[in-house]
Design a protein around this motif. Structure first.
Motif, PDB file in Angstrom:
ATOM      1  N   ILE A 148       0.833  -1.204   0.000  1.00 24.30           N
ATOM      2  CA  ILE A 148       0.000   0.000   0.000  1.00 24.30           C
ATOM      3  C   ILE A 148       0.866   1.251   0.000  1.00 24.30           C
ATOM      4  O   ILE A 148       0.540   2.247  -0.655  1.00 24.30           O
ATOM      5  N   ALA A 149       2.002   1.217   0.702  1.00 22.69           N
ATOM      6  CA  ALA A 149       2.901   2.373   0.709  1.00 22.69           C
ATOM      7  C   ALA A 149       3.392   2.695  -0.699  1.00 22.69           C
ATOM      8  O   ALA A 149       3.603   3.869  -1.045  1.00 22.69           O
ATOM      9  N   SER A 150       3.553   1.672  -1.536  1.00 25.08           N
ATOM     10  CA  SER A 150       4.063   1.883  -2.901  1.00 25.08           C
ATOM     11  C   SER A 150       3.076   2.634  -3.781  1.00 25.08           C
ATOM     12  O   SER A 150       3.448   3.138  -4.847  1.00 25.08           O
ATOM     13  N   THR A 151       1.821   2.730  -3.353  1.00 25.74           N
ATOM     14  CA  THR A 151       0.806   3.423  -4.158  1.00 25.74           C
ATOM     15  C   THR A 151       0.777   4.921  -3.888  1.00 25.74           C
ATOM     16  O   THR A 151       0.075   5.659  -4.582  1.00 25.74           O
ATOM     17  N   ALA A 167      -2.453   1.261  10.401  1.00 27.52           N
ATOM     18  CA  ALA A 167      -1.142   1.527   9.796  1.00 27.52           C
ATOM     19  C   ALA A 167      -1.292   1.971   8.347  1.00 27.52           C
ATOM     20  O   ALA A 167      -0.619   2.905   7.887  1.00 27.52           O
ATOM     21  N   LEU A 168      -2.163   1.311   7.607  1.00 30.22           N
ATOM     22  CA  LEU A 168      -2.391   1.674   6.208  1.00 30.22           C
ATOM     23  C   LEU A 168      -2.963   3.080   6.093  1.00 30.22           C
ATOM     24  O   LEU A 168      -2.606   3.832   5.178  1.00 30.22           O
ATOM     25  N   ALA A 169      -3.831   3.437   7.020  1.00 31.36           N
ATOM     26  CA  ALA A 169      -4.440   4.762   6.989  1.00 31.36           C
ATOM     27  C   ALA A 169      -3.414   5.858   7.272  1.00 31.36           C
ATOM     28  O   ALA A 169      -3.561   6.991   6.809  1.00 31.36           O
ATOM     29  N   LEU A 170      -2.375   5.527   8.018  1.00 27.54           N
ATOM     30  CA  LEU A 170      -1.360   6.527   8.366  1.00 27.54           C
ATOM     31  C   LEU A 170      -0.391   6.801   7.216  1.00 27.54           C
ATOM     32  O   LEU A 170       0.277   7.847   7.201  1.00 27.54           O
ATOM     33  N   LEU A 171      -0.282   5.905   6.244  1.00 27.24           N
ATOM     34  CA  LEU A 171       0.759   5.995   5.220  1.00 27.24           C
ATOM     35  C   LEU A 171       0.790   7.330   4.461  1.00 27.24           C
ATOM     36  O   LEU A 171       1.878   7.874   4.242  1.00 27.24           O
ATOM     37  N   PRO A 172      -0.347   7.893   4.047  1.00 23.49           N
ATOM     38  CA  PRO A 172      -0.258   9.169   3.317  1.00 23.49           C
ATOM     39  C   PRO A 172      -0.108  10.382   4.231  1.00 23.49           C
ATOM     40  O   PRO A 172      -0.108  11.516   3.751  1.00 23.49           O
ATOM     41  N   ASP A 173       0.013  10.152   5.546  1.00 26.91           N
ATOM     42  CA  ASP A 173       0.103  11.237   6.527  1.00 26.91           C
ATOM     43  C   ASP A 173      -1.060  12.215   6.346  1.00 26.91           C
ATOM     44  O   ASP A 173      -0.859  13.412   6.081  1.00 26.91           O
ATOM     45  N   PRO A 174      -2.298  11.734   6.491  1.00 26.81           N
ATOM     46  CA  PRO A 174      -3.473  12.535   6.131  1.00 26.81           C
ATOM     47  C   PRO A 174      -3.747  13.678   7.111  1.00 26.81           C
ATOM     48  O   PRO A 174      -3.331  13.642   8.268  1.00 26.81           O
ATOM     49  N   ASP A 175      -4.460  14.679   6.615  1.00 25.33           N
ATOM     50  CA  ASP A 175      -4.925  15.781   7.466  1.00 25.33           C
ATOM     51  C   ASP A 175      -6.179  15.384   8.243  1.00 25.33           C
ATOM     52  O   ASP A 175      -6.475  15.972   9.283  1.00 25.33           O
ATOM     53  N   LEU A 176      -6.920  14.407   7.717  1.00 26.37           N
ATOM     54  CA  LEU A 176      -8.167  13.957   8.343  1.00 26.37           C
ATOM     55  C   LEU A 176      -8.168  12.438   8.431  1.00 26.37           C
ATOM     56  O   LEU A 176      -7.945  11.752   7.430  1.00 26.37           O
TER      57      LEU A 176
END
Length: 306
Positions: free
Chosen positions: A106-109, A147-156
């Motif tokens: 998922i990080a690769s996306t 963990a997957l949700a944290l990957l893009p370092d989201p604002d929300l």
């Protein structure tokens, strides 16, 4: 990048589903604004419309009427930009991959993803990195989704029952991480059946029932609106009947119980009751408490089943 001051803006949003030739309205004209940096708990009984509302926020479904915006733009656009991530209750995991392989894939996306090791450490899944997803417990899979949700370092971050299946220790670790994220300025919106989580973590509580918003405020405000405050004090048992009569005559008083000189008063204005107890009635050992979140939940949502 849109610089809307609000993370979520919902205006007169309606969501209808067609089932068996009839139309079911899951969300019925709600208005809601959540500024950036808030921690908001979304509560309600099963069928209240919570999950549907969150699905609209993360772009999984569109409103039948009304408007939903995230950081001033369409939800799907905000998601594609990596500004929004979600932790949902189920789905989205490949059972034959290991935990690390899943996070790495998922990080690769993402163009600028958080480091795999950092995401795993923050989600407390480093110790199970080599474990197949199919061998993970429900709580471990939920931590993997985090963990997957944290990957893009989201604002929300939008969380639907985020600690479902977790044990007490894992839940405590999860909320520790969420508090750190919130202090860093991330907006967090979560739906939960664990009322104590909402009570201890959320800055604001939004309660839904029957597709409508039925309450919106801080924990203390929700408790006070639903149940009033409880004032306990003691008087000489011989003075108890007069004390009860004086209290029942006060417009702020909702209910009074008395037993052997112990008075328990439910009131909309606890300060007025406290003054009367101390100055007029001559009570002692006064104590003021708010109603419980469980009481507030039941009173605000009862009779709303559809």
């Amino acid at each position: 990048m849109n610089q809307s001051p609000d993370a979520i803006t919902i205006r007169r949003a309606v969501k209808e589903f067609r089932t068996g030739g009839s139309t079911f309205r899951a969300v019925d004209g709600i208005d809601l604004t959540i500024p950036r940096g808030e921690i908001v708990a979304l509560l309600g009984p099963n069928g209240a419309g919570k999950t549907t509302a969150l699905d609209m926020v993360v772009g999984l479904t569109n409103p039948s009427d009304g408007d939903v915006q995230v950081f001033g733009e369409a939800p799907r656009r905000a998601v594609r930009a990596g500004r929004v991530s979600a932790v949902l209750q189920s789905g989205g995991l490949l059972r034959d991959l290991s935990v690390r392989e899943t996070v790495t894939l998922i990080a690769s996306t993402f163009q600028d993803a958080m480091a795999v090791d950092e995401a795993m450490e923050r989600a407390n899944i480093t110790a199970i990195a080599k474990r197949k997803v199919s061998k993970c417990s429900g709580g471990e899979q939920q931590r993997l989704r985090f963990a997957l949700a944290l990957l893009p370092d989201p604002d929300l971050l939008v969380l639907d029952e985020p600690t479902a299946g977790m044990d007490v220790t894992a839940r405590a670790e999860f909320w520790k991480t969420m508090r750190e994220d919130a202090r860093a300025g991330r907006t967090v919106v979560f739906a939960t059946h664990y009322l104590e989580e909402a009570d201890s973590f959320a800055q604001r509580i939004v309660m839904m029932a029957g597709g409508h918003l039925v309450a919106d405020g801080t924990t203390a405000e929700i408790r006070s609106t639903a149940t009033g405050r409880r004032v306990q004090a003691f008087v000489d048992p011989n003075r108890e009947p007069d004390a009860v009569a004086q209290l029942e005559a006060m417009p702020e008083v909702m209910a009074v119980t008395a037993d052997a000189g112990r008075l328990v008063v439910t009131a909309s204005d606890s300060d007025a009751v406290a003054r009367a107890l101390l100055t007029t009635i001559g009570a002692r050992d006064l104590e003021i408490t708010a109603g419980s979140m469980d009481d507030a939940f039941r009173l605000l949502t009862e009779g709303t089943e559809r």
